[in-house]
Design an enzyme around this catalytic site. Structure first.
Site, mmCIF file in Angstrom:
data_model
loop_
_atom_site.group_PDB
_atom_site.id
_atom_site.type_symbol
_atom_site.label_atom_id
_atom_site.label_comp_id
_atom_site.label_asym_id
_atom_site.label_seq_id
_atom_site.Cartn_x
_atom_site.Cartn_y
_atom_site.Cartn_z
ATOM 1 N N ARG A 100 -64.376 75.913 -28.922
ATOM 2 C CA ARG A 100 -63.647 74.862 -29.123
ATOM 3 C C ARG A 100 -63.683 74.092 -30.552
ATOM 4 N NH1 ARG A 100 -61.763 77.461 -25.922
ATOM 5 N NH2 ARG A 100 -61.545 77.282 -23.814
ATOM 6 N N GLU A 103 -61.554 76.406 -32.370
ATOM 7 C CA GLU A 103 -60.200 76.037 -31.933
ATOM 8 C C GLU A 103 -59.597 74.695 -32.267
ATOM 9 O OE1 GLU A 103 -58.082 76.475 -27.674
ATOM 10 O OE2 GLU A 103 -59.725 75.267 -28.020
ATOM 11 N N SER A 126 -65.892 68.040 -49.374
ATOM 12 C CA SER A 126 -67.232 69.054 -49.655
ATOM 13 C C SER A 126 -67.831 69.136 -48.345
ATOM 14 C CB SER A 126 -68.093 68.046 -50.421
ATOM 15 O OG SER A 126 -69.415 68.940 -50.760
#
Length: 160
Positions: A100, A103, A126
């Site tokens: 997830r 995703e 960064s």
């Protein structure tokens, strides 16, 4: 509260220190928050040491050895090298929670990039000059919400 443990079948590429650290953590029944407080780091940084994704300082090693009752020399030997970051997770990840997170980047990565570029110009956030934290919020209906803060120094691309 359930404490994080290590399933080595899910993590075949972790360094040997991981198993040692997780066994001691389970024996002591400590959370990453408690460990982090003891070593003076945030809980994500403490967990990253356990997974071999962050370098432990000599002070971290000393404090972890004391807290977890692991011989200092053994822990120093296991944690004194440099992390091999990113190697332990298959891509795409199969673990649902990690998937997830992946995703989120798949679905919103370009939106984040566009907004960041508008605010900061051409560059990157960064992941080295970086901090993160995880918080739990509960709304008025009793629903729990995960709040993950990512804080990275902005690095403009140089012109050549």
């Amino acid at each position: 509260m359930s404490l994080a443990t290590l399933d080595t079948t899910q993590h075949p590429y972790l360094p040997s220190a991981s198993e040692t650290l997780f066994k001691a953590k389970a024996t002591k029944k400590l959370s990453f928050e408690q460990i982090a407080q003891h070593i003076g780091r945030n809980e994500v940084a403490a967990a990253a040491i356990f997974y071999g994704q962050a370098k432990a300082s000599p002070e971290d090693i000393e404090k972890l050895a004391s807290l977890l009752d692991i011989p200092h020399d053994l822990l120093e030997e296991k944690l004194s090298g440099f992390p091999d970051r990113g190697r332990t997770v298959e891509m795409p990840p199969k673990e649902p929670l990690i998937y997830r997170l992946y995703e989120i980047v798949q679905n919103y990565g370009y939106a984040y990039k566009a907004v960041l570029n508008e605010k900061f110009g051409d560059g990157i956030m960064s992941a080295i000059s970086f901090s993160t934290k995880v918080e739990k919020e509960t709304d008025q209906d009793g629903n729990n919400w995960a709040v993950i803060t990512l804080r990275g120094k902005w690095l403009p691309f140089s012109r050549f």
